[in-house]
Design a protein around this motif. Sequence first.
Motif, PDB file in Angstrom:
ATOM      1  N   LEU A  48      46.321  33.673  39.199  1.00  0.00           N
ATOM      2  CA  LEU A  48      47.865  34.081  38.118  1.00  0.00           C
ATOM      3  C   LEU A  48      46.923  34.959  36.770  1.00  0.00           C
ATOM      4  O   LEU A  48      47.755  34.867  35.704  1.00  0.00           O
TER       5      LEU A  48
ATOM      6  N   ALA B  41      54.271  31.310  35.948  1.00  0.00           N
ATOM      7  CA  ALA B  41      53.184  31.817  37.088  1.00  0.00           C
ATOM      8  C   ALA B  41      52.062  31.076  36.165  1.00  0.00           C
ATOM      9  O   ALA B  41      51.039  29.789  36.436  1.00  0.00           O
ATOM     10  N   SER B  45      50.037  28.329  37.741  1.00  0.00           N
ATOM     11  CA  SER B  45      47.758  28.349  37.456  1.00  0.00           C
ATOM     12  C   SER B  45      47.563  26.965  37.594  1.00  0.00           C
ATOM     13  O   SER B  45      46.903  26.313  37.678  1.00  0.00           O
TER      14      SER B  45
END
Lengths: 201, 201
Positions: A48, B41, B45
């Motif tokens: 990511l 995202a 993460s």
Amino acid sequence: MSKNPDAFTRLINALKILPNVGPKSAQRMAYQLLQHNRDGAQELSEALQHALKQVHHCERCNTFCEGTLCDICADSSRDPRRLMIVHMPADVSGMEAANCHDGLYFVLMGQVNPVQGMDLSHIALDKLVARLQNSEVEEIIIATNFTAEGDATAYVLAELFKNLPYKVSRLARGIPLGGELEYVDAGTLAQAVYERRMLKE
Amino acid sequence: MSKNPDAFTRLINALKILPNVGPKSAQRMAYQLLQHNRDGAQELSEALQHALKQVHHCERCNTFCEGTLCDICADSSRDPRRLMIVHMPADVSGMEAANCHDGLYFVLMGQVNPVQGMDLSHIALDKLVARLQNSEVEEIIIATNFTAEGDATAYVLAELFKNLPYKVSRLARGIPLGGELEYVDAGTLAQAVYERRMLKE
Ligand SMILES: [Zn+2]
Ligand SMILES: [Zn+2]
């Protein structure tokens, strides 16, 4: 009730942002990652980060890309006279697998939603117009989905090209009604390209 | 064929480790994250990193936990004489929501797979045995799934307790055959606890 630790709950909530992942799936995913695949969790976290840092848009076609140009735009063997316009990168992959288009692409990275007032801010129209300036493009193939959003997007594009000097076509309706390109097999995709209906000569 | 940039492909591959996520879903997730939800995202993460660092196992019950003991094990109002053994943390959450068990839990964090030779390495048997040493436990409620894996796990547990001085029960088969605990509604769960079958008095 649920006595999940905070870091676990945070992970479940973070997983829920994924498309089609509800609370139950997210809980199962978090359990699977932490209990059975910590290496995978680590790799997902890093992938990511890496993607967020590296992936941007191709200067010419707007698809995801790491350099200035994507592989297809950089490939001088492609025919620059035919430009196919699609919704998203997966559609480019599907079309390439069908091996029926030797031209270039433009990726809108979005669709027009007819229910929410035909808002054009989700598709890269400005970038498309800039792409066409002083280009060698002669024919534009509209390869949006055959859904309400895809039809609305095709309509907007056809209007945009109405007074411009391009041949404009749309994929043949060989693709099943309501179908989305990324779920269609290569043969059907190829058929739909070969039988594309001319909208304007 | 597919001309996805490496960082995008790496993200797709990383997403495929999630349970029930195939190549198409992974591609769609990666597109959704990078194009429409970069904040999500980033959060995913970081949540993965945070969970990998913070989440370990409760010293007593083996569930996910950030401190030494989970909230339930640390709660002195719970009855230490009844210990319920479950497959995974989601089952504890479901049972707590059903509000039918005031004892403690032990989380196996795995199941025995009867097809793959009854390998016991996936369930925390050693930790369970240690948990029972010098404990106040009088009754053990086996609350594994009513699947082939859950039945095999229950069998292994029943064998383990055969010559030990505990009452041992298993959830009533009010839970639908083939059903997994985390998908069962609270009422059915409660019913299954109240009607648990005694395996050994
Ligand atoms: Zn490109
Ligand atoms: Zn505990």
